[in-house]
Motif scaffolding. Sequence first.
Motif, PDB file in Angstrom:
ATOM      1  N   HIS A 182       0.836  -1.204   0.000  1.00  0.00           N
ATOM      2  CA  HIS A 182       0.000   0.000   0.000  1.00  0.00           C
ATOM      3  C   HIS A 182       0.874   1.258   0.000  1.00  0.00           C
ATOM      4  CE1 HIS A 182      -3.587  -2.445   0.467  1.00  0.00           C
ATOM      5  NE2 HIS A 182      -2.948  -3.135   1.399  1.00  0.00           N
ATOM      6  N   ASN A 183       0.665   2.148   0.965  1.00  0.00           N
ATOM      7  CA  ASN A 183       1.424   3.407   0.988  1.00  0.00           C
ATOM      8  C   ASN A 183       2.499   3.431   2.065  1.00  0.00           C
ATOM      9  OD1 ASN A 183      -0.257   3.511   3.209  1.00  0.00           O
ATOM     10  ND2 ASN A 183      -0.841   5.655   2.933  1.00  0.00           N
ATOM     11  N   TYR A 184       2.778   2.289   2.689  1.00  0.00           N
ATOM     12  CA  TYR A 184       3.780   2.262   3.757  1.00  0.00           C
ATOM     13  C   TYR A 184       5.039   1.490   3.352  1.00  0.00           C
ATOM     14  CZ  TYR A 184       1.491  -2.267   4.576  1.00  0.00           C
ATOM     15  OH  TYR A 184       0.948  -3.524   4.428  1.00  0.00           O
ATOM     16  N   GLY A 185       5.156   1.168   2.065  1.00  0.00           N
ATOM     17  CA  GLY A 185       6.297   0.388   1.608  1.00  0.00           C
ATOM     18  C   GLY A 185       7.601   1.152   1.678  1.00  0.00           C
ATOM     19  N   THR A 186       8.682   0.400   1.602  1.00  0.00           N
ATOM     20  CA  THR A 186      10.014   0.988   1.736  1.00  0.00           C
ATOM     21  C   THR A 186      11.003   0.152   0.946  1.00  0.00           C
ATOM     22  OG1 THR A 186      11.667   1.762   3.353  1.00  0.00           O
ATOM     23  CG2 THR A 186      10.589  -0.347   3.818  1.00  0.00           C
ATOM     24  N   ALA A 187      12.237   0.602   0.904  1.00  0.00           N
ATOM     25  CA  ALA A 187      13.296  -0.180   0.267  1.00  0.00           C
ATOM     26  C   ALA A 187      13.927  -1.074   1.339  1.00  0.00           C
ATOM     27  CB  ALA A 187      14.300   0.740  -0.410  1.00  0.00           C
ATOM     28  N   ARG A 188      15.260  -1.133   1.419  1.00  0.00           N
ATOM     29  CA  ARG A 188      15.887  -2.083   2.354  1.00  0.00           C
ATOM     30  C   ARG A 188      15.904  -1.539   3.788  1.00  0.00           C
ATOM     31  NH1 ARG A 188      18.919  -6.679   1.456  1.00  0.00           N
ATOM     32  NH2 ARG A 188      20.227  -6.032   3.192  1.00  0.00           N
ATOM     33  N   GLN A 189      14.726  -1.204   4.276  1.00  0.00           N
ATOM     34  CA  GLN A 189      14.578  -0.737   5.658  1.00  0.00           C
ATOM     35  C   GLN A 189      13.454  -1.547   6.301  1.00  0.00           C
ATOM     36  OE1 GLN A 189      16.867   1.197   6.740  1.00  0.00           O
ATOM     37  NE2 GLN A 189      17.688   1.952   4.795  1.00  0.00           N
ATOM     38  N   ASP A 230       9.882 -15.376 -14.256  1.00  0.00           N
ATOM     39  CA  ASP A 230       9.530 -14.102 -14.883  1.00  0.00           C
ATOM     40  C   ASP A 230       8.031 -13.868 -14.686  1.00  0.00           C
ATOM     41  OD1 ASP A 230       9.506 -11.795 -16.306  1.00  0.00           O
ATOM     42  OD2 ASP A 230      10.012 -12.688 -18.241  1.00  0.00           O
ATOM     43  N   ASP A 231       7.663 -13.574 -13.435  1.00  0.00           N
ATOM     44  CA  ASP A 231       6.258 -13.451 -13.048  1.00  0.00           C
ATOM     45  C   ASP A 231       5.877 -12.036 -12.632  1.00  0.00           C
ATOM     46  OD1 ASP A 231       7.700 -13.293 -10.736  1.00  0.00           O
ATOM     47  OD2 ASP A 231       6.699 -14.953  -9.704  1.00  0.00           O
ATOM     48  N   GLY A 232       6.721 -11.073 -12.989  1.00  0.00           N
ATOM     49  CA  GLY A 232       6.427  -9.696 -12.640  1.00  0.00           C
ATOM     50  C   GLY A 232       6.764  -9.325 -11.218  1.00  0.00           C
ATOM     51  N   HIS A 233       7.557 -10.144 -10.533  1.00  0.00           N
ATOM     52  CA  HIS A 233       7.874  -9.858  -9.139  1.00  0.00           C
ATOM     53  C   HIS A 233       8.755  -8.618  -9.010  1.00  0.00           C
ATOM     54  CE1 HIS A 233      11.419 -12.410 -10.306  1.00  0.00           C
ATOM     55  NE2 HIS A 233      12.046 -11.462  -9.644  1.00  0.00           N
ATOM     56  N   PRO A 234       8.734  -7.970  -7.853  1.00  0.00           N
ATOM     57  CA  PRO A 234       9.643  -6.834  -7.623  1.00  0.00           C
ATOM     58  C   PRO A 234      11.085  -7.312  -7.574  1.00  0.00           C
ATOM     59  CG  PRO A 234       8.452  -7.399  -5.606  1.00  0.00           C
ATOM     60  CD  PRO A 234       7.845  -8.211  -6.703  1.00  0.00           C
ATOM     61  N   GLU A 235      12.002  -6.462  -8.019  1.00  0.00           N
ATOM     62  CA  GLU A 235      13.408  -6.830  -8.101  1.00  0.00           C
ATOM     63  C   GLU A 235      14.318  -5.916  -7.290  1.00  0.00           C
ATOM     64  OE1 GLU A 235      13.646  -8.868 -12.529  1.00  0.00           O
ATOM     65  OE2 GLU A 235      14.146  -6.736 -12.351  1.00  0.00           O
ATOM     66  N   LEU A 236      13.793  -4.847  -6.732  1.00  0.00           N
ATOM     67  CA  LEU A 236      14.621  -3.831  -6.094  1.00  0.00           C
ATOM     68  C   LEU A 236      15.423  -4.372  -4.910  1.00  0.00           C
ATOM     69  CD1 LEU A 236      15.349  -0.754  -5.851  1.00  0.00           C
ATOM     70  CD2 LEU A 236      13.403  -0.581  -4.274  1.00  0.00           C
ATOM     71  N   CYS A 237      14.752  -5.068  -3.985  1.00  0.00           N
ATOM     72  CA  CYS A 237      15.361  -5.498  -2.731  1.00  0.00           C
ATOM     73  C   CYS A 237      15.271  -7.011  -2.573  1.00  0.00           C
ATOM     74  CB  CYS A 237      14.669  -4.840  -1.540  1.00  0.00           C
ATOM     75  SG  CYS A 237      14.628  -3.038  -1.596  1.00  0.00           S
ATOM     76  N   ALA A 238      16.235  -7.566  -1.864  1.00  0.00           N
ATOM     77  CA  ALA A 238      16.252  -9.012  -1.623  1.00  0.00           C
ATOM     78  C   ALA A 238      16.775  -9.287  -0.228  1.00  0.00           C
ATOM     79  CB  ALA A 238      17.115  -9.722  -2.667  1.00  0.00           C
ATOM     80  N   GLU A 239      16.178 -10.282   0.438  1.00  0.00           N
ATOM     81  CA  GLU A 239      16.611 -10.694   1.771  1.00  0.00           C
ATOM     82  C   GLU A 239      16.452 -12.202   1.895  1.00  0.00           C
ATOM     83  OE1 GLU A 239      18.637 -10.427   4.137  1.00  0.00           O
ATOM     84  OE2 GLU A 239      17.858  -8.539   4.963  1.00  0.00           O
ATOM     85  N   VAL A 240      17.244 -12.787   2.788  1.00  0.00           N
ATOM     86  CA  VAL A 240      17.246 -14.234   3.018  1.00  0.00           C
ATOM     87  C   VAL A 240      16.837 -14.489   4.460  1.00  0.00           C
ATOM     88  CG1 VAL A 240      18.665 -16.322   3.082  1.00  0.00           C
ATOM     89  CG2 VAL A 240      19.067 -14.580   1.322  1.00  0.00           C
TER      90      VAL A 240
END
Length: 665
Positions: A243-250, A594-604
């Motif tokens: 929604h409107n509360y998303g963020t990058a690697r935080q 290749d399913d349209g997933h977001p690619e910006l951030c990744a975590e394990v």
Amino acid sequence: MITVMQDQFRHFHIGPLPYDPKHSALGEYHYYPNEGYHGGWYDPLVYYGWLGPSWIVTENNGIKYMEQTRPQAAIKEFWPLLVKGEVNWRDYTFKVIIRPLSTYSHAGIVCRYQHGRRYYFLGFEDGRLKLLKRDQEQVEELASIPFSYDSDHYYELKVSCKGPSIQGFVNGQAFLHVEDHDYAYGKVGLSSRMPAQYTDVSVSMTIDEHRAWTQESNQQNIELNSLSALYPQPMLWRAINLHNYGTARQIRFGHLTNKSELQLVLAQHQKRGHKDAYANISCLTAINLDGDILWQLGEPSSLEDHAMLSADLPFQLCDIDGDGFDEVIVARNFELMILEGRTGKVKRSIPTPRSEEPDSSLFSVPHDKYAFDRINVDAIRIANFSGGDYPTDILIKDRYSRVWVYNRNLELLWKFQQGITGHFPYTIDIDGDGMDEMFIGYHLVDHDGTLIMTLPVETDHTDEILIGNWDPAQKEPLIAIASGDEGFMIANLQGELLQKHMIGHAQRVSIGNYRPDLEGLELCITTYWGNQGIVYIYSCKGELLHQFEPTCNGNVITPVNWTGDGRDLILLSGSVQHGGLIDGYGNRVVVFPDDGHPELCAEVINLTGDGRDEIVLWDQHRMYIYTQNQQSHNDPVVVPHKYPHYNASNYRGEYNYPVKVMPSL
């Protein structure tokens, strides 16, 4: 002859080749490609001090040119590059038309390019035609002759690679010929340290060369497919609308409401003062894995600038009071606070410290003046300096200079200031006294803030740190640090440098069982500033095993317990084209759909509870969580010891230490 690549740049519009106009650090740990048409070309250099593009497309008399625009005075020691082709090209002829727009420094082409610090160069420099070989910091002149050239004429440069034979031509005439066995394959590229124009680029092979390359490529694809078949592939487990509360690697994971599953806290920010130097948390949102909001502090924002940050934000999730639920320890608006994890309500708070030290003693302070009376906290770490049963002490730091340590009652224990801190300190009980020591910058500090030792390193700062027993032959733990332009180093606890590899700007480090056939654990390093995105894999002794360039930024190189059998893979990024999981040989054995997933951030992180890791991919708007598409074949599942969730950071070296097992589900 068979032409395998040809480019006259007619399909480009005039203007800059896509680039990051901010020349920011976002690509250190975000997959952050330059948007726009590249035509298959790749610029492997990035530098924070640059303005504008390195490469532009120009036109004259109906002919398009790719032009390198930066003069040597602006590029420091770097060699601007523009690269294309296949890394497994072996024997070929590479030809290009070039006009040096200045004769002050070199202008030419590169062949058998393996990464930005490893290739051959043919071109003009100092009134000579030169054939050079670059390997990291070493540039060796293989051959050269006097050659008259100027900035008013176009020249056809051609290099022919056949086995160890490398020949250099100008305008169809052979001038240089050497035999060198070191680089047997690689891409092609353009390189100049002063402005120069290029056009009519072509790579060709004889019928035999093309047949050999095609056969080798087919065999490599067969082998890679066979390797990939040994691993589970990603299957979507959860998709969450942010929604409107998303963020990058935080983002932080913790047990806010129960111990049976993890919940998340996402932080948005506002920038204060200069760029990212004084970011302040503007909103915290706690959610569960179904995407339900548990609580929210502050006002969420849909602005991208409130999500994207090239730094840490100061918050962690930890059971600081032993009640069985994680609290949120956060610094916001010049307050250090402990929030109840279930509700977000403030349980305890104090003002952040005053900035009392002279500004002249601080590092990298914008405009040489600290902007506030009180500290704008840069990062938080949870440690055990008090000798308790588990870590409950709170370490806070400013951007690069000072550290303060508080107990769980927010009472100041000590502070430390010496040299430059780097981004995120490392804490561990080295001497077995039940209390942590701290490694910060190049300093080892005791549990009471007393300096123990300092490494003999004088410049730059430490980006990531690991301390551990990855080499079974060593009785004591070792220190591994990625320290920017100081490279990758391994030291002992007495302050001696055992290994120092000048591999460019070392940015990230991880440790895992990447090569189960070798003793101990392996270390993985990647670079950023300058020649970005080069990945190096070392043995437990610090011996180089493999090096390659994935041709993208955002390689987090986190170890992944994907199979549960004790061998680790390495996460690059969520990119469909460039990312996925690689093995210890650099083979991309797991790719994302290749399913349209977001690619910006990744975590394990292990979220399903079966002991194996999931991969979390997200951007400001959506989060996709992938698990394995098949059950584990291992019973019990090997579960490594990993970095604790209560010390998340964009600047932490990641590790997998195999220490325990658990039954498979």
